[in-house]
Design a protein around this motif. Sequence first.
Motif, PDB file in Angstrom:
ATOM      1  N   ILE A 255       0.852  -1.194   0.000  1.00 14.63           N
ATOM      2  CA  ILE A 255       0.000   0.000   0.000  1.00 14.63           C
ATOM      3  C   ILE A 255       0.885   1.240   0.000  1.00 14.63           C
ATOM      4  CG2 ILE A 255      -2.168  -0.802   1.001  1.00 14.63           C
ATOM      5  CD1 ILE A 255      -1.114   0.014   3.731  1.00 14.63           C
ATOM      6  N   SER A 256       0.347   2.329  -0.536  1.00 18.70           N
ATOM      7  CA  SER A 256       1.168   3.533  -0.718  1.00 18.70           C
ATOM      8  C   SER A 256       1.483   4.242   0.595  1.00 18.70           C
ATOM      9  CB  SER A 256       0.480   4.492  -1.690  1.00 18.70           C
ATOM     10  OG  SER A 256      -0.829   4.767  -1.231  1.00 18.70           O
ATOM     11  N   ALA A 257       0.697   4.015   1.651  1.00 24.29           N
ATOM     12  CA  ALA A 257       0.987   4.620   2.960  1.00 24.29           C
ATOM     13  C   ALA A 257       0.320   3.762   4.024  1.00 24.29           C
ATOM     14  CB  ALA A 257       0.426   6.042   3.018  1.00 24.29           C
ATOM     15  N   ASP A 258       0.892   3.762   5.216  1.00 25.87           N
ATOM     16  CA  ASP A 258       0.230   2.955   6.245  1.00 25.87           C
ATOM     17  C   ASP A 258      -0.596   3.801   7.220  1.00 25.87           C
ATOM     18  OD1 ASP A 258       2.282   4.058   7.579  1.00 25.87           O
ATOM     19  OD2 ASP A 258       3.343   2.173   8.003  1.00 25.87           O
TER      20      ASP A 258
ATOM     21  N   VAL B 197      -3.450   7.179   7.050  1.00 23.00           N
ATOM     22  CA  VAL B 197      -4.203   8.011   6.114  1.00 23.00           C
ATOM     23  C   VAL B 197      -5.253   8.803   6.888  1.00 23.00           C
ATOM     24  CG1 VAL B 197      -5.907   6.224   5.534  1.00 23.00           C
ATOM     25  CG2 VAL B 197      -5.357   7.969   3.842  1.00 23.00           C
TER      26      VAL B 197
ATOM     27  N   LYS C 295      -6.568   9.576   0.139  1.00 20.85           N
ATOM     28  CA  LYS C 295      -6.561   8.540  -0.904  1.00 20.85           C
ATOM     29  C   LYS C 295      -5.366   7.624  -0.682  1.00 20.85           C
ATOM     30  CE  LYS C 295      -9.257  10.719  -4.309  1.00 20.85           C
ATOM     31  NZ  LYS C 295     -10.423  11.140  -3.634  1.00 20.85           N
ATOM     32  N   LEU C 296      -5.481   6.402  -1.120  1.00 23.80           N
ATOM     33  CA  LEU C 296      -4.416   5.410  -0.993  1.00 23.80           C
ATOM     34  C   LEU C 296      -4.391   4.578  -2.260  1.00 23.80           C
ATOM     35  CD1 LEU C 296      -4.957   3.467   2.347  1.00 23.80           C
ATOM     36  CD2 LEU C 296      -2.937   4.801   1.758  1.00 23.80           C
ATOM     37  N   LYS C 297      -3.249   3.923  -2.472  1.00 22.58           N
ATOM     38  CA  LYS C 297      -3.197   2.985  -3.596  1.00 22.58           C
ATOM     39  C   LYS C 297      -2.727   1.642  -3.039  1.00 22.58           C
ATOM     40  CE  LYS C 297      -1.619   4.659  -7.767  1.00 22.58           C
ATOM     41  NZ  LYS C 297      -2.712   4.498  -8.701  1.00 22.58           N
ATOM     42  N   ALA C 298      -3.430   0.598  -3.367  1.00 20.03           N
ATOM     43  CA  ALA C 298      -2.981  -0.746  -2.988  1.00 20.03           C
ATOM     44  C   ALA C 298      -2.659  -1.495  -4.272  1.00 20.03           C
ATOM     45  CB  ALA C 298      -4.075  -1.459  -2.213  1.00 20.03           C
TER      46      ALA C 298
ATOM     47  N   ASP D  55      -7.516   1.740  -6.240  1.00 22.00           N
ATOM     48  CA  ASP D  55      -7.414   3.147  -5.823  1.00 22.00           C
ATOM     49  C   ASP D  55      -8.433   3.381  -4.721  1.00 22.00           C
ATOM     50  OD1 ASP D  55      -5.383   4.211  -7.545  1.00 22.00           O
ATOM     51  OD2 ASP D  55      -6.780   3.810  -9.201  1.00 22.00           O
TER      52      ASP D  55
ATOM     53  N   VAL E 243     -10.689   6.944   0.923  1.00 20.26           N
ATOM     54  CA  VAL E 243     -10.912   6.553   2.321  1.00 20.26           C
ATOM     55  C   VAL E 243     -12.378   6.715   2.732  1.00 20.26           C
ATOM     56  CG1 VAL E 243     -10.336   7.166   4.715  1.00 20.26           C
ATOM     57  CG2 VAL E 243      -8.539   6.884   3.016  1.00 20.26           C
TER      58      VAL E 243
ATOM     59  N   VAL F 236      -3.593  -0.541   7.728  1.00 19.28           N
ATOM     60  CA  VAL F 236      -3.525   0.895   7.490  1.00 19.28           C
ATOM     61  C   VAL F 236      -4.302   1.568   8.615  1.00 19.28           C
ATOM     62  CG1 VAL F 236      -5.358   0.630   5.788  1.00 19.28           C
ATOM     63  CG2 VAL F 236      -4.161   2.745   5.889  1.00 19.28           C
TER      64      VAL F 236
END
Length: 734
Positions: A631-634, A636, A641-644, A697, A700, A731
């Motif tokens: 994942i792009s960040a742990d 949020v 927004k995040l990307k897995a 995509d 959240v 996350v």
Amino acid sequence: MKRHFIWAAALTVAISMGSCGKKGEIYKDPNANIEERVEDLLSRMTLEEKVYQISQQVLGFNDNMNNIESLNPIPLDSKIGSVIYMGTDYKYRNEFQKKAVEETRLGIPVIFGYDVIHGYRSVYPIPLAMGCSWNPGLLQECTKVAAQEARMSGIDWVFSPMIDVARDPRWGRIAEGFGEDPYTASQFAVAAVKGLQGDSLNSTKTVASCLKHFVGYGASEAGRDYVYSEISDQTLWDTYLPPYQAAVKAGAQTLMSAFNDISGTPASANHYTMTTVLRDQWKFDGFVVSDWGAVTQLINQGAAADNAEAAIRALTAGVDMDMTDGVYIRELEKLVNDGKLDIKVIDEAVRRVLRVKFRLGLFENPYTPDSKDEERWLLPASKEIIQKAAEESVVLLKNENELLPLSTDKVKRIALIGPMVQNAQDMLGSWNGHGLASDVTTIYDAMKEEFKDATLTYAQGCEQDGEDRSGFGLAVRTASQADVVILCLGEKNGWSGENASRSTILLPAVQRDLLDAVARTGKPVVLVLNNGRPLELVDMEPQVKAIVELWQPGVTGGKALARILSGAVNPSGKLCVTFPYTSGQIPIYYNRRNPAREATQGFYQDVTVEPLYPFGYGLSYTTFQYGKLKISADKVAAGGKLKAEIAVTNTGTRIGKETVHWFISDPACMITRPMKELKYFEKAELKPGETKVFTWDIDVNRDFSYVDSDGTPFLEPGDIYIQVQDQKVKVTVE
Ligand code: BGC
């Protein structure tokens, strides 16, 4: 007898000339705004005309066996707002329409509806099978075909899609929906609405859709039909409403109110669901039709003392149109005249019905244009689409030692055994529209065509039920002389669908005994299943080398199977519904909530707690290797927004399609959450050796929020896990 009339170009001219109407008749002006046309027409209608406008009757031979008793309790009148048109001849339909348009005072066209659940004439797989394709785009194509065939045959409105989440395979209507998961059902619901309605309803090839059955019908107690359902508000919002919400947002024009009683308030008298939620919260501006006889059935359910009370309860709750029981026609005028019902309630229902008719262009084009059968039905391009659908919805459940695909080097003699081999009718499934058995390519014919170089032999063995085992001897002899046995078992199409509940999901004993007898020959057996519900396979599974779930695949299903057995097509279906280990585990579904005690307690003492085949299960002829889930960040924030991502490689030797399912789980929440819940899926084709990075995509607020028991979304700070197969990453929502 049908009396046909020749409706000529002159008629169309007459209509279009008249379409501007007399001065001031705004409703006849095609250039006026629809809302103005509705109000103008409404202001001209008498109470009687209004009541007829919100009533529906039947035209033609009724083909729904469950509804024969209550056919048109009052004489059919061309003032009627809608008919269920059971015929396929649009000329007969036009003849009726002509009476409405030319012989009634205001000339309001009738809207013609019909049940087109998985095809009008080009019957494709039942919706439960389509859910296993994980390809909503393909469903959209299939529904587009269905819409075109229906509208060109005189149908403006189809009672479809059926989007009831169902978790009890004893309920026959599980066949009509897209399985046990609300997100999956939502995606397919939206696809169906788009396919049916297209970009414009005012077309000769699109129809208005009808979401059914609103709501909670899938929760029918113990899988019995038409019965009580116990649904808490939280479960209503978590499980049963989401597909409706998504499909209303996608523009669905109508809904059908359900038969079930929801915790004491029947769905067809439910002000909360049909008005507070649907009209007020979701701003739905189309109309709700009752299910067949659902208004008068409020009396049976104990919600109304008589038809007058039933009419008031249904209409004031939000049932705009009364399907077939004639209660609105018999009761509403008197209720208004006696001061027991406000005319405004009727006006609102009429307004909604007229709005949809204007959107469909029925005032300008009330008649179905001429066309020949071969220009409407079973077009080559349509058959290609539905064959693809049949191929993609097949689920390979077992394939020991890669018995499949059948290698023509080793397999020279193929025995086709079982009651489904030459059976065309049951391939169509329930609710098969105007599909004909003669359109179906049987398994037998398709196998002969596909395996031209092999020797094919056949023995039926037995019927689908009954006690006759006299065909077993020939079946065993036929099996003994073959290199492989394709054993085709399954259900009759009337064993699922409406009013078709079963107390067990086992196949009848005679079919299981046939399998025993054939398996005892020691020949490798491929079990092919035609069925409209998950089955209990636990005793059959060890006796066979391979299992192919063909479902009820429609007219091209035989070909789809043959191409899968030969390897021309690599199976890519995965279950959208759990296959229990035994009937006693029902209800069992993947997204249940966590138990109080973990690991070793609370389970059945006699059978496993695990299903035989879980949600999402399905094999391929190739292998897919999953990389590491990233994942792009742990951490949020709300609104973020995040990307897995996960890389998947085709490590086998055949081209194949893989579906990646993205789940979330939330270990601690103010309102407990399911063990895991599907939030996104994607299907893609990979060549041998190819790697594709599947991406989700994440928004959240959209993907990590839940609803409370009022349907109010909330986002709770804390940890959430994203899960693909058995990999999980955490996350934190801050
Ligand atoms: C079914 C509906 C169907 C209607 C009209 C009812 O019995 O429950 O699903 O649309 O009949 O045929």
